[in-house]
Enzyme design. Structure first.
Site, PDB file in Angstrom:
ATOM      1  N   ALA A 198       0.856  -1.191   0.000  1.00  0.00           N
ATOM      2  CA  ALA A 198       0.000   0.000   0.000  1.00  0.00           C
ATOM      3  C   ALA A 198       0.886   1.233   0.000  1.00  0.00           C
ATOM      4  CB  ALA A 198      -0.899  -0.006   1.233  1.00  0.00           C
ATOM      5  N   LYS A 199       0.252   2.371  -0.210  1.00  0.00           N
ATOM      6  CA  LYS A 199       0.958   3.664  -0.260  1.00  0.00           C
ATOM      7  C   LYS A 199       1.912   3.871   0.910  1.00  0.00           C
ATOM      8  CE  LYS A 199      -0.680   6.529  -3.549  1.00  0.00           C
ATOM      9  NZ  LYS A 199       0.252   7.175  -4.472  1.00  0.00           N
ATOM     10  N   ARG A 200       1.460   3.444   2.095  1.00  0.00           N
ATOM     11  CA  ARG A 200       2.281   3.728   3.277  1.00  0.00           C
ATOM     12  C   ARG A 200       3.633   3.022   3.234  1.00  0.00           C
ATOM     13  NH1 ARG A 200      -1.483   0.201   4.685  1.00  0.00           N
ATOM     14  NH2 ARG A 200      -0.825  -1.815   5.511  1.00  0.00           N
ATOM     15  N   HIS A 201       3.791   2.073   2.312  1.00  0.00           N
ATOM     16  CA  HIS A 201       5.071   1.361   2.230  1.00  0.00           C
ATOM     17  C   HIS A 201       6.105   2.110   1.393  1.00  0.00           C
ATOM     18  CE1 HIS A 201       2.372  -2.186   3.276  1.00  0.00           C
ATOM     19  NE2 HIS A 201       3.196  -2.047   4.290  1.00  0.00           N
ATOM     20  N   GLY A 202       5.758   3.344   0.933  1.00  0.00           N
ATOM     21  CA  GLY A 202       6.770   4.137   0.222  1.00  0.00           C
ATOM     22  C   GLY A 202       6.380   4.412  -1.211  1.00  0.00           C
TER      23      GLY A 202
END
Ligand code: GLU
Length: 318
Positions: free
Chosen positions: A242-246
């Protein structure tokens, strides 16, 4: 005779989605099938044409092509309503007044009860046996019902081309939401049949929904395609990418690059994805325009059977 990729245009495709699209394209094209793209934009609130356009551009920039116009589920509600009528005529629909909160509480309360492989979020049948009086009372209280499929918690099995034999319990899945919007499991079944999709390739987060879809196909008298569920790309925390992984989208990975550097970057991303699918040796490169040169290397047997770690892919892109 086609395969398909059916994203929901609710955000950017990340490399995990693009990797699944690549498998779907290879599986279809290398077996002489057509390849279709369908936008699963049933929810008009979360879907947007901006995301749709960006998703199609991303597929094209990796060298994936598709046949004919892109089908949009938002334009096909009449078809889904016709299928609901067909199911209603069979007597297998019932109104369900439960809120999400009530359902969550029930599932939590029953979590310790013994059960077999139950689909994600399986409904426990609270509204299955409401009397006419109970229904009117709920209506009078302003509750609007979703429509659920009445099942007997039957097991449905199928042979996945990657996972092998899968058996799942079919629950009373929602087929139309309380606001009247048709549900994913209904629309997907109607559309796969209408588009003559004979091969479904998608992420293995949908594995537990497949028995539901096969059950619906049987009720509606529709053919069952073959299925191949691709293991997901997981972030360092073990949850799906997901987005939060970079920087996980093509837009992020190519931001600020001039055309030659962008082209080189795309080639790199494609090559890393293809290597993660067992189609290239480490260090080998492929251009988006030359993807079809890998057809003779593709088969479900070369695909890794386990999830892929995003940090491993990211390290190769650094
Ligand atoms: N629209 C679904 C998703 O984006 C995929 C549906 C399918 O491939 O059956 O997760």
């Amino acid at each position: 005779m086609s395969g398909r990729f059916a994203p929901s245009p609710t955000g950017s495709l990340h490399l995990g989605n693009l990797r699944t699209a690549l498998v779907a394209w290879f599986a279809a094209r290398s077996s002489g099938r057509g390849f279709l793209v369908r936008m699963e934009d049933l929810d008009r609130v979360t879907s947007s044409p901006v995301h749709e356009r960006a998703q199609l551009e991303d597929l094209a920039s990796l060298g994936l092509d598709w046949d004919g116009p892109v089908l949009r589920q938002s334009e096909r509600f009449e078809r889904y309503r016709a299928a609901l009528t067909q199911l209603d005529d069979l007597g297998v629909l019932y109104p369900c007044y439960c809120t999400r909160k009530e359902i969550r509480a029930e599932i939590a309360a029953a979590a310790s009860a013994p059960h077999g492989l139950v689909a994600d979020g399986a409904y426990r049948g609270t509204c299955r046996a409401l009397s006419a009086r109970q229904r009117s009372a709920l209506q009078a209280a302003g509750r609007r019902p979703a429509l659920r499929l009445r099942t007997a918690d039957e097991p449905v099995g199928f042979v996945d081309e990657l996972v092998g034999m899968v058996e799942g319990q079919v629950d009373d899945v929602v087929l139309a939401r309380a606001d009247g919007v048709p549900a994913y499991n209904l629309a997907v079944v109607v559309d796969d049949a209408a588009q003559q999709v004979t091969q479904v390739v998608r992420g293995d987060d949908l594995l537990s929904s497949t028995p539901r879809q096969i059950y619906l196909q049987r009720l509606l008298g529709l053919p069952t395609p073959s299925y191949l569920h691709v293991p997901l790309v997981l972030g360092p925390d073990g949850t799906r990418l997901a987005k939060r992984h970079g920087a996980v989208t093509l837009a992020e990975l190519t931001a600020g690059l001039d055309p030659p550097h962008r082209a080189a970057r795309l080639q790199m991303v494609l090559s890393v994805l293809a290597a993660s699918l067992g189609l290239l040796d480490g260090g080998e490169m492929v251009e988006p325009a030359d993807l079809s040169g890998l057809f003779d290397r593709f088969s479900p047997a070369v695909l890794p059977r386990g999830p892929v770690a995003w940090p491993d892919l990211a390290a190769q892109l650094a």
